[in-house]
Structure formats: structure tokens, C-alpha cells
Design a protein around this motif. Structure first.
Motif, PDB file in Angstrom:
ATOM      1  N   MET A   1       0.830  -1.201   0.000  1.00 39.48           N
ATOM      2  CA  MET A   1       0.000   0.000   0.000  1.00 39.48           C
ATOM      3  C   MET A   1       0.867   1.255   0.000  1.00 39.48           C
ATOM      4  SD  MET A   1      -3.304  -0.714   0.098  1.00 39.48           S
ATOM      5  CE  MET A   1      -4.010   0.762   0.822  1.00 39.48           C
ATOM      6  N   ALA A   2       2.193   1.094  -0.109  1.00 43.83           N
ATOM      7  CA  ALA A   2       3.132   2.211   0.023  1.00 43.83           C
ATOM      8  C   ALA A   2       2.884   3.339  -0.980  1.00 43.83           C
ATOM      9  CB  ALA A   2       4.562   1.703  -0.103  1.00 43.83           C
ATOM     10  N   LYS A   3       2.403   3.018  -2.175  1.00 43.08           N
ATOM     11  CA  LYS A   3       2.206   4.044  -3.198  1.00 43.08           C
ATOM     12  C   LYS A   3       0.740   4.372  -3.448  1.00 43.08           C
ATOM     13  CE  LYS A   3       6.544   3.062  -5.500  1.00 43.08           C
ATOM     14  NZ  LYS A   3       7.207   2.693  -6.742  1.00 43.08           N
ATOM     15  N   TYR A   4      -0.142   3.873  -2.569  1.00 41.52           N
ATOM     16  CA  TYR A   4      -1.580   4.108  -2.712  1.00 41.52           C
ATOM     17  C   TYR A   4      -2.181   4.544  -1.380  1.00 41.52           C
ATOM     18  CZ  TYR A   4      -1.120   1.989  -7.266  1.00 41.52           C
ATOM     19  OH  TYR A   4      -0.750   1.747  -8.560  1.00 41.52           O
ATOM     20  N   ALA A   5      -3.229   5.326  -1.460  1.00 36.79           N
ATOM     21  CA  ALA A   5      -3.880   5.845  -0.260  1.00 36.79           C
ATOM     22  C   ALA A   5      -5.006   4.956   0.251  1.00 36.79           C
ATOM     23  CB  ALA A   5      -4.427   7.248  -0.528  1.00 36.79           C
ATOM     24  N   HIS A   6      -5.587   4.130  -0.644  1.00 35.89           N
ATOM     25  CA  HIS A   6      -6.791   3.397  -0.260  1.00 35.89           C
ATOM     26  C   HIS A   6      -6.900   2.072  -1.015  1.00 35.89           C
ATOM     27  CE1 HIS A   6     -10.933   3.225   1.312  1.00 35.89           C
ATOM     28  NE2 HIS A   6     -11.250   2.689   0.146  1.00 35.89           N
ATOM     29  N   ALA A   7      -7.506   1.091  -0.363  1.00 30.85           N
ATOM     30  CA  ALA A   7      -7.813  -0.187  -1.018  1.00 30.85           C
ATOM     31  C   ALA A   7      -9.291  -0.507  -0.820  1.00 30.85           C
ATOM     32  CB  ALA A   7      -6.968  -1.320  -0.450  1.00 30.85           C
ATOM     33  N   SER A   8      -9.946  -0.911  -1.907  1.00 27.88           N
ATOM     34  CA  SER A   8     -11.307  -1.445  -1.869  1.00 27.88           C
ATOM     35  C   SER A   8     -11.184  -2.905  -2.262  1.00 27.88           C
ATOM     36  CB  SER A   8     -12.211  -0.716  -2.872  1.00 27.88           C
ATOM     37  OG  SER A   8     -12.302   0.648  -2.572  1.00 27.88           O
TER      38      SER A   8
ATOM     39  N   GLY B   1       4.758 -11.593   3.511  1.00 30.41           N
ATOM     40  CA  GLY B   1       3.748 -11.725   4.554  1.00 30.41           C
ATOM     41  C   GLY B   1       4.346 -11.830   5.943  1.00 30.41           C
ATOM     42  N   ALA B   2       5.576 -11.353   6.102  1.00 28.20           N
ATOM     43  CA  ALA B   2       6.259 -11.440   7.395  1.00 28.20           C
ATOM     44  C   ALA B   2       5.569 -10.585   8.458  1.00 28.20           C
ATOM     45  CB  ALA B   2       7.715 -11.010   7.249  1.00 28.20           C
ATOM     46  N   ASN B   3       5.615 -11.059   9.677  1.00 23.29           N
ATOM     47  CA  ASN B   3       5.085 -10.358  10.854  1.00 23.29           C
ATOM     48  C   ASN B   3       3.625  -9.938  10.684  1.00 23.29           C
ATOM     49  OD1 ASN B   3       7.743 -10.356  12.177  1.00 23.29           O
ATOM     50  ND2 ASN B   3       8.280  -8.917  10.552  1.00 23.29           N
ATOM     51  N   PRO B   4       2.744 -10.879  10.306  1.00 25.45           N
ATOM     52  CA  PRO B   4       1.341 -10.518  10.097  1.00 25.45           C
ATOM     53  C   PRO B   4       0.634 -10.140  11.395  1.00 25.45           C
ATOM     54  CG  PRO B   4       1.590 -12.899  10.035  1.00 25.45           C
ATOM     55  CD  PRO B   4       2.973 -12.324  10.137  1.00 25.45           C
ATOM     56  N   VAL B   5      -0.174  -9.097  11.304  1.00 24.97           N
ATOM     57  CA  VAL B   5      -0.975  -8.642  12.437  1.00 24.97           C
ATOM     58  C   VAL B   5      -2.383  -8.407  11.927  1.00 24.97           C
ATOM     59  CG1 VAL B   5      -1.317  -6.793  14.125  1.00 24.97           C
ATOM     60  CG2 VAL B   5       1.003  -7.507  13.530  1.00 24.97           C
ATOM     61  N   ALA B   6      -3.363  -9.082  12.530  1.00 22.99           N
ATOM     62  CA  ALA B   6      -4.763  -8.874  12.141  1.00 22.99           C
ATOM     63  C   ALA B   6      -5.160  -7.453  12.534  1.00 22.99           C
ATOM     64  CB  ALA B   6      -5.653  -9.893  12.836  1.00 22.99           C
ATOM     65  N   ILE B   7      -5.875  -6.780  11.631  1.00 22.08           N
ATOM     66  CA  ILE B   7      -6.251  -5.384  11.864  1.00 22.08           C
ATOM     67  C   ILE B   7      -7.752  -5.185  11.632  1.00 22.08           C
ATOM     68  CG2 ILE B   7      -3.960  -4.458  11.284  1.00 22.08           C
ATOM     69  CD1 ILE B   7      -5.119  -3.758   8.499  1.00 22.08           C
ATOM     70  N   PRO B   8      -8.329  -4.168  12.259  1.00 24.00           N
ATOM     71  CA  PRO B   8      -9.746  -3.857  12.015  1.00 24.00           C
ATOM     72  C   PRO B   8      -9.922  -3.206  10.644  1.00 24.00           C
ATOM     73  CG  PRO B   8      -8.800  -2.293  13.555  1.00 24.00           C
ATOM     74  CD  PRO B   8      -7.737  -3.299  13.267  1.00 24.00           C
TER      75      PRO B   8
ATOM     76  N   GLY C   1       5.379   0.748   9.913  1.00 21.78           N
ATOM     77  CA  GLY C   1       6.334  -0.271   9.496  1.00 21.78           C
ATOM     78  C   GLY C   1       5.716  -1.495   8.855  1.00 21.78           C
ATOM     79  N   SER C   2       4.404  -1.480   8.634  1.00 23.56           N
ATOM     80  CA  SER C   2       3.708  -2.608   7.995  1.00 23.56           C
ATOM     81  C   SER C   2       2.887  -2.118   6.804  1.00 23.56           C
ATOM     82  CB  SER C   2       2.796  -3.305   9.008  1.00 23.56           C
ATOM     83  OG  SER C   2       3.536  -3.890  10.042  1.00 23.56           O
ATOM     84  N   PRO C   3       3.558  -1.788   5.696  1.00 32.83           N
ATOM     85  CA  PRO C   3       2.859  -1.234   4.536  1.00 32.83           C
ATOM     86  C   PRO C   3       2.206  -2.263   3.629  1.00 32.83           C
ATOM     87  CG  PRO C   3       5.190  -1.334   4.070  1.00 32.83           C
ATOM     88  CD  PRO C   3       5.010  -1.815   5.491  1.00 32.83           C
ATOM     89  N   TYR C   4       2.321  -3.544   3.968  1.00 29.74           N
ATOM     90  CA  TYR C   4       1.727  -4.597   3.147  1.00 29.74           C
ATOM     91  C   TYR C   4       0.439  -5.085   3.788  1.00 29.74           C
ATOM     92  CZ  TYR C   4       5.888  -4.821   0.287  1.00 29.74           C
ATOM     93  OH  TYR C   4       6.907  -4.506  -0.579  1.00 29.74           O
TER      94      TYR C   4
END
Length: 157
Positions: free
Chosen positions: A33-40, A65-72, A119-122
Motif C-alpha cells: 500500500m506504500a504508493k496508494y492511499a486506499h484499497a477497496s 507476509g512477514a510479521n502478520p498482524v490482524a487489523i480492524p 512499518g507494515s505497509p503490506y
């Protein structure tokens, strides 16, 4: 004279899950997501023998997929068979959303890059499913490019 937009030029499409039986679960590739502001993210569920597992998003530190963290995330659900309308926005906790056992439904997840942990742009989509046979597919449309062009570079590296 067109009044719409070309999603292929104004955004970047990412195939996350090609049509598949997700028995046992499915994890998409991580995309940047480093070069984009939003994902649908659009998820289409075709046939479900029983209720599928949870739909989750995970932020990661790299393309592996290193260091995955579930997010809301925010979710709009079309949980009526063969509908083209979505319900109101629902804030989903990091544990994810569990769809009902209803065929031919779809979901749209909306998430801003600024909401990802430092630090988690993916980002990757995770469908946690046990022994239930559920056929689905998922695609992400990235928007708000920092450097838009007719043919955008891959976000899978």
C-alpha cells in the motif's frame, strides 16, 4: 463523452483470490500500500456448503507476509442472495467477519493506507475456513496513487 472513470487507469487492480474452494482456509499474497492511499477489496462468495470461516485483513512488513498482524477494517455486506446492494458500513474488529451460509453474496472492504500499523505497509486477505466447502474470489482496487500512470507497476513485490 464519458463521465465515469477507467478503474484500470485511475487505480490498480490486484487479484487476491482467484475462484477457488477455500476449504481449509486461504491467504492471499501480500500487496504493498506504500504508493496508494486506499484499497477497496471485493469478495464474491458463490456456493457455501456451510458458513465460511472469518474474513480477516492482516498488515505485514514485507511481500512475503512477514510479521502478520490482524487489523480492524470497514465492511459493506451484500448478504442477500444475488443482490447488487450493500448494507451500511460496519466497523469490523481485528478478529474478522464471519459471513452466513448464503450463496451468491458479496462484500466490500474499505481501508486507508494511513490506518496500517507503522512499518507494515503490506496488506493481505485471510479467509479462515475449516472443513466447509466455500467457493469464492477476491480482488483489490487500489486508489489514490502517489504516481499514477496508464500501466502501474506491480504491488506484489
Amino acid at each position: 463523452m464519458g463521465l465515469g472513470f477507467y478503474s484500470t487507469q485511475a487505480g490498480h487492480w490486484v487479484p487476491l483470490v482467484f475462484p477457488v474452494d477455500e476449504t481449509g482456509g486461504k491467504t492471499s499474497a501480500a500487496f504493498s500500500m506504500a504508493k496508494y492511499a486506499h484499497a477497496s477489496i471485493v469478495i464474491g462468495i458463490g456456493v457455501s456448503a456451510a458458513a465460511p470461516g472469518a474474513i480477516q485483513l492482516q498488515a505485514c512488513t514485507d511481500a512475503t507476509g512477514a510479521n502478520p498482524v490482524a487489523i480492524p477494517f470497514n465492511l459493506f455486506a451484500g448478504e442477500t442472495t444475488n443482490t447488487d446492494t450493500l448494507g451500511a458500513k460496519v466497523a469490523v474488529l481485528a478478529a474478522g467477519h464471519t459471513p452466513p451460509a448464503t450463496d451468491n453474496t458479496f462484500y466490500v472492504i474499505e481501508i486507508d493506507a494511513q490506518s496500517l500499523p507503522q512499518g507494515s505497509p503490506y496488506l493481505r486477505l485471510v479467509e479462515t475456513d475449516g472443513a466447509n466447502s466455500v467457493i469464492n474470489a477476491a480482488f483489490a482496487l487500489l486508489s489514490g496513487a502517489r504516481q499514477a500512470s496508464d500501466q502501474s507497476a506491480t504491488v506484489l513485490v
